[in-house]
Design an enzyme around this catalytic site. Sequence first.
Site, mmCIF file in Angstrom:
data_model
loop_
_atom_site.group_PDB
_atom_site.id
_atom_site.type_symbol
_atom_site.label_atom_id
_atom_site.label_comp_id
_atom_site.label_asym_id
_atom_site.label_seq_id
_atom_site.Cartn_x
_atom_site.Cartn_y
_atom_site.Cartn_z
ATOM 1 N NE ARG A 250 -12.385 -9.274 7.897
ATOM 2 C CZ ARG A 250 -13.202 -8.427 7.801
ATOM 3 N NH1 ARG A 250 -13.920 -8.219 6.696
ATOM 4 N NH2 ARG A 250 -13.987 -8.468 8.796
ATOM 5 C CD GLU A 279 -7.451 -3.878 4.702
ATOM 6 O OE1 GLU A 279 -8.979 -3.122 5.887
ATOM 7 O OE2 GLU A 279 -8.270 -3.845 3.776
ATOM 8 C CG HIS A 300 -12.037 -2.295 4.581
ATOM 9 N ND1 HIS A 300 -11.376 -3.144 5.547
ATOM 10 C CD2 HIS A 300 -13.495 -3.095 4.958
ATOM 11 C CE1 HIS A 300 -12.167 -4.359 6.188
ATOM 12 N NE2 HIS A 300 -13.367 -4.106 5.696
#
Length: 338
Positions: A250, A279, A300
Amino acid sequence: MTSPATGKKKPRVYLTRKLPDAVETRMRELFDAELNIDDTPRTREQLASAMAEVDVLVPTVTDRIDADLIEKAGPQLKLIAGFSNGTDHIDVDAAAKRGITVTNTPNVLTEDTADMTMALIFAVMRRLVEGSQVLMDKPGQWEGWSPTWMLGRRIGGKRIGIIGMGRIGTAVARRAKAFGLSVHYHNRGPINPATEAELEATHWDSLDQMLARVDIVSVNCPSTPATFHLLSARRLALMQPSSIIVNTARGDVIDEAALIQLLRDGKIAGAGLDVFQNEPAINPKLLKLAKEGKAVLFPHMGSATLEGRIDMGDKVIINIRAYFDGHRPPNRVLPGRD
């Protein structure tokens, strides 16, 4: 809608994002499912409206299901069946207070995310993106092989320091050992002695001490209040100038502003990031560093395999069916857990 086979009313299920066709087809067969065909992220108002009417919400990591949304949910909402491994985007405690069960999809993303971690390590250490861009951005201008051009660094023989030795961290360690890396890790405590022996892994109680002694730092811990900016400016500064950092966990585990400054100053050799602090917004300074060859940035993609997404969907379906069949869902997330 009632099932012809059982005569039971099908639970109303709301999918916030588009899922693989195989998963959506099964959802429609089993439940009164509302799909998101064009995959447009749902607004907060749309989420609130759905939660006021449906029996099951199936959110993804892009949906923040906070206490306020949960408080406004209708009494019929009994299950939040998360399409994700982590649950940091869902207020599990608030859901429990409303009598809403929360589930997730663990253990299906481990291998895919570990693969992506290694891909980032290779991309940064061997300058793979830079090399590709030479051919793509300047076609016809490559002059051929040269003994001192586009030199990266060898992977084998280096030390990797894994932060978070859970399933994904352990999978990364297995891959790293196979490529000749020496495995070091920081965790809440030592892992199973047999696994530690298999991996020839060294446990560090002190994260600070490990950071100063490894060549590659891999972030594989969950996002919790305790891990927010775990890699602070002070800790990042402990890394060797020749070391790199990769993050497939993360974005908020790393102080992104501090990382950017260290990369700009050449105080660490590179970074490979699949996740970002804010993000989907990406800091323009990170994009500039990527263009300069100091960082590799992925959008991602860590768990983005068709097989993984279908496996996740299967777990969501199993959790929903178990709940409405009167059983405890196998992937229930308990409140008060990190």
